[in-house]
Design a protein around this motif. Structure first.
Motif, PDB file in Angstrom:
ATOM      1  N   ILE A   1     -13.481  -5.315   3.907  1.00 26.86           N
ATOM      2  CA  ILE A   1     -13.613  -4.093   4.002  1.00 26.86           C
ATOM      3  C   ILE A   1     -12.778  -3.848   5.225  1.00 26.86           C
ATOM      4  O   ILE A   1     -11.753  -2.736   5.340  1.00 26.86           O
ATOM      5  CB  ILE A   1     -14.855  -3.423   4.347  1.00 26.86           C
ATOM      6  CG1 ILE A   1     -15.680  -3.483   2.968  1.00 26.86           C
ATOM      7  CG2 ILE A   1     -14.750  -1.831   4.706  1.00 26.86           C
ATOM      8  CD1 ILE A   1     -15.180  -2.638   1.821  1.00 26.86           C
TER       9      ILE A   1
ATOM     10  N   TRP B   1       0.791  -1.170   0.061  1.00 21.25           N
ATOM     11  CA  TRP B   1      -0.178  -0.010   0.135  1.00 21.25           C
ATOM     12  C   TRP B   1       0.908   1.175   0.082  1.00 21.25           C
ATOM     13  O   TRP B   1       0.439   2.496  -0.523  1.00 21.25           O
ATOM     14  CB  TRP B   1      -1.032   0.041   1.385  1.00 21.25           C
ATOM     15  CG  TRP B   1      -2.022   1.019   1.273  1.00 21.25           C
ATOM     16  CD1 TRP B   1      -3.207   1.199   0.824  1.00 21.25           C
ATOM     17  CD2 TRP B   1      -1.582   2.382   1.870  1.00 21.25           C
ATOM     18  NE1 TRP B   1      -3.637   2.496   0.713  1.00 21.25           N
ATOM     19  CE2 TRP B   1      -2.884   3.191   1.568  1.00 21.25           C
ATOM     20  CE3 TRP B   1      -0.659   3.104   2.687  1.00 21.25           C
ATOM     21  CZ2 TRP B   1      -3.027   4.366   2.111  1.00 21.25           C
ATOM     22  CZ3 TRP B   1      -0.719   4.345   3.107  1.00 21.25           C
ATOM     23  CH2 TRP B   1      -2.027   4.942   2.812  1.00 21.25           C
TER      24      TRP B   1
ATOM     25  N   SER C   1     -11.961   3.257  -5.408  1.00 20.76           N
ATOM     26  CA  SER C   1     -11.132   2.090  -4.917  1.00 20.76           C
ATOM     27  C   SER C   1     -11.999   1.271  -3.940  1.00 20.76           C
ATOM     28  O   SER C   1     -12.059   0.083  -4.055  1.00 20.76           O
ATOM     29  CB  SER C   1      -9.895   2.612  -4.260  1.00 20.76           C
ATOM     30  OG  SER C   1     -10.203   3.395  -2.954  1.00 20.76           O
ATOM     31  N   ILE C   2     -12.981   1.944  -3.083  1.00 21.71           N
ATOM     32  CA  ILE C   2     -13.648   1.096  -2.130  1.00 21.71           C
ATOM     33  C   ILE C   2     -14.790   0.441  -3.254  1.00 21.71           C
ATOM     34  O   ILE C   2     -15.199  -0.710  -2.919  1.00 21.71           O
ATOM     35  CB  ILE C   2     -14.327   1.971  -1.238  1.00 21.71           C
ATOM     36  CG1 ILE C   2     -13.392   2.599  -0.175  1.00 21.71           C
ATOM     37  CG2 ILE C   2     -15.756   1.286  -0.613  1.00 21.71           C
ATOM     38  CD1 ILE C   2     -13.848   3.332   0.950  1.00 21.71           C
TER      39      ILE C   2
ATOM     40  N   ALA D   1     -10.625   7.492  -3.572  1.00 19.88           N
ATOM     41  CA  ALA D   1     -10.863   6.782  -2.260  1.00 19.88           C
ATOM     42  C   ALA D   1     -12.198   6.051  -2.522  1.00 19.88           C
ATOM     43  O   ALA D   1     -12.320   4.802  -2.309  1.00 19.88           O
ATOM     44  CB  ALA D   1     -10.915   7.618  -1.160  1.00 19.88           C
TER      45      ALA D   1
ATOM     46  N   SER E   1      -5.748   4.957  -1.446  1.00 22.55           N
ATOM     47  CA  SER E   1      -6.289   3.689  -1.899  1.00 22.55           C
ATOM     48  C   SER E   1      -7.051   2.913  -0.958  1.00 22.55           C
ATOM     49  O   SER E   1      -6.302   2.661   0.111  1.00 22.55           O
ATOM     50  CB  SER E   1      -5.125   2.775  -2.688  1.00 22.55           C
ATOM     51  OG  SER E   1      -5.638   1.680  -3.145  1.00 22.55           O
ATOM     52  N   PHE E   2      -8.098   2.305  -1.223  1.00 26.09           N
ATOM     53  CA  PHE E   2      -8.639   1.442  -0.375  1.00 26.09           C
ATOM     54  C   PHE E   2      -9.036   0.102  -1.342  1.00 26.09           C
ATOM     55  O   PHE E   2     -10.100  -0.525  -1.120  1.00 26.09           O
ATOM     56  CB  PHE E   2      -9.996   1.861   0.425  1.00 26.09           C
ATOM     57  CG  PHE E   2      -9.914   2.960   1.189  1.00 26.09           C
ATOM     58  CD1 PHE E   2      -9.525   2.889   2.597  1.00 26.09           C
ATOM     59  CD2 PHE E   2      -9.941   4.219   0.794  1.00 26.09           C
ATOM     60  CE1 PHE E   2      -9.041   3.778   3.433  1.00 26.09           C
ATOM     61  CE2 PHE E   2      -9.761   5.403   1.772  1.00 26.09           C
ATOM     62  CZ  PHE E   2      -9.478   5.166   3.131  1.00 26.09           C
TER      63      PHE E   2
ATOM     64  N   THR F   1      -9.196  -3.606   4.199  1.00 30.77           N
ATOM     65  CA  THR F   1      -8.675  -2.700   3.337  1.00 30.77           C
ATOM     66  C   THR F   1      -8.550  -1.388   4.081  1.00 30.77           C
ATOM     67  O   THR F   1      -8.141  -0.239   3.669  1.00 30.77           O
ATOM     68  CB  THR F   1      -9.615  -2.529   1.968  1.00 30.77           C
ATOM     69  OG1 THR F   1      -9.026  -1.839   1.045  1.00 30.77           O
ATOM     70  CG2 THR F   1     -11.016  -1.444   2.513  1.00 30.77           C
ATOM     71  N   LEU F   2      -9.101  -1.412   5.583  1.00 27.20           N
ATOM     72  CA  LEU F   2      -8.944  -0.230   6.291  1.00 27.20           C
ATOM     73  C   LEU F   2      -7.811  -0.371   7.149  1.00 27.20           C
ATOM     74  O   LEU F   2      -7.196   0.820   7.589  1.00 27.20           O
ATOM     75  CB  LEU F   2     -10.378   0.065   7.173  1.00 27.20           C
ATOM     76  CG  LEU F   2     -11.488   0.299   6.143  1.00 27.20           C
ATOM     77  CD1 LEU F   2     -12.572   0.210   7.386  1.00 27.20           C
ATOM     78  CD2 LEU F   2     -11.294   1.704   5.941  1.00 27.20           C
TER      79      LEU F   2
ATOM     80  N   PRO G   1      -3.803   0.590   5.263  1.00 26.79           N
ATOM     81  CA  PRO G   1      -3.481   2.100   5.206  1.00 26.79           C
ATOM     82  C   PRO G   1      -3.295   2.427   6.785  1.00 26.79           C
ATOM     83  O   PRO G   1      -2.394   3.379   7.214  1.00 26.79           O
ATOM     84  CB  PRO G   1      -4.794   2.810   4.908  1.00 26.79           C
ATOM     85  CG  PRO G   1      -5.414   1.749   3.950  1.00 26.79           C
ATOM     86  CD  PRO G   1      -5.314   0.174   4.866  1.00 26.79           C
TER      87      PRO G   1
ATOM     88  N   THR H   1      -6.761  -2.538  -1.266  1.00 28.34           N
ATOM     89  CA  THR H   1      -6.050  -3.689  -0.875  1.00 28.34           C
ATOM     90  C   THR H   1      -6.940  -4.901  -0.831  1.00 28.34           C
ATOM     91  O   THR H   1      -6.471  -6.082  -1.396  1.00 28.34           O
ATOM     92  CB  THR H   1      -5.424  -3.379   0.319  1.00 28.34           C
ATOM     93  OG1 THR H   1      -4.410  -2.224   0.455  1.00 28.34           O
ATOM     94  CG2 THR H   1      -4.606  -4.379   1.081  1.00 28.34           C
TER      95      THR H   1
END
Length: 307
Positions: free
Chosen positions: A234, A44, A113-114, A110, A55-56, A237-238, A241, A58
């Motif tokens: 999710i 990331w 990407s989500i 952002a 970016s989210f 992906t949070l 970062p 991942t």
């Protein structure tokens, strides 16, 4: 002092590699997660740390790698080749989708990407004949006892982490890293002075995907079962970062420090505050990021400057 990050990484790598010989299988599992999250954080860091794009995606790369590797492995492909093919597929996908999604900036990027994570989760849920849908997909179990399998996946994750770290060093010291930092500072100015910002951003986005795809494929083989909600989580992906921000974004060692601190806090808080560990963990992380906007590495930097 310039070699300190490399020495610290080597010592950390050797410590994790030695865990199977000095500790129980529980700590082998923790070491595997430490290596896995470090590799995800390093991935990331290319797009979020050096380029400054929030970016989210991942979980999108992780999940796509997990399903690709699982399907290839179930089809009879050798497990190592299945992981490599999954990484290639995810990289190509990221390069193609990145060429379009990277037109957006800031919170628009952002959100985009989500949306990518949600779209892939929906595809995995709908394509039940291929992916098993909401019921999930069983993956062939690797032969060998628990001790052997534990070591295989620990060293697999360590290998991916090592590759991600070496790539980070090369990018940090090379022309690509310089271009990405320019984009982070002022993208319009970077474009005016001749930096191909679109190509540089696409390269960073692809680099942020390749190791995630490999990790996703290895993780699917490790747990021997995947589902859309777990693979395209999710929460994952949070988390990633936050790890980079916790350690120090845009640095070589920051993702390693941040991921290690995050996993250690998560394990400690999980054990002591089982009923509301996520709330306590979230509060701790918010406070750390609020009071240390440059990450934990900022503490060492300040002390070194003061000395």
């Amino acid at each position: 002092m310039k070699r300190l990050p490399y020495v610290a990484f080597v010592l950390w790598f050797l410590l994790l590699a030695a865990v199977p010989f000095i500790a129980s299988n529980y700590f082998v599992k923790i070491a595997t997660f430490l290596a896995m999250y470090a590799a995800l954080a390093l991935s990331w860091n290319f797009i979020g740390g050096y380029t400054g794009y929030p970016s989210f995606a991942t979980a999108a790369f992780f999940g796509l790698g997990a399903y690709t590797g699982a399907l290839l492995q179930n089809a009879g492909m050798w497990v190592g080749l299945a992981w490599a093919c999954a990484a290639i597929v995810v990289t190509v996908f990221a390069a193609l989708i990145g060429f379009a999604i990277l037109r957006m900036r800031g919170h628009y990027f952002a959100i985009g990407s989500i949306a990518l994570v949600e779209a892939l989760m929906l595809v995995a849920s709908i394509a039940a004949d291929l992916t098993g849908g909401g019921e999930g997909l069983n993956v062939k179990i690797m032969p060998g006892g628990p001790n052997y399998i534990g070591r295989v996946f620990l060293y697999t994750m360590l290998g991916i982490m090592l590759a991600a770290f070496i790539t980070t060093v090369l990018v940090d010291r090379g022309r690509l890293g310089f271009g990405l930092r320019c984009i982070q500072q002022n993208e319009d100015a970077a474009d005016m002075v001749g930096i191909d910002t679109r190509r540089y951003k696409t390269a960073a986005f692809a680099l942020s995907a390749v190791f995630c795809g490999a990790i996703g494929a290895a993780y699917a083989s490790w747990v021997a079962y995947i589902s859309p909600t777990d693979s395209f989580s999710i929460l994952l992906t949070l988390k990633v970062p936050v790890m980079v921000l916790l350690g120090g974004p845009g640095t070589v060692l920051g993702p390693i420090v941040g991921s290690a601190a995050f996993v250690m806090m998560e394990e400690t808080i999980w054990a002591r505050y089982l009923d509301y560990h996520q709330a306590v963990l979230g509060l701790v992380i918010v406070l750390l990021i609020f009071f240390l906007p440059g990450g934990l590495l900022r503490i060492f930097t300040r002390r070194r400057v003061a000395a």
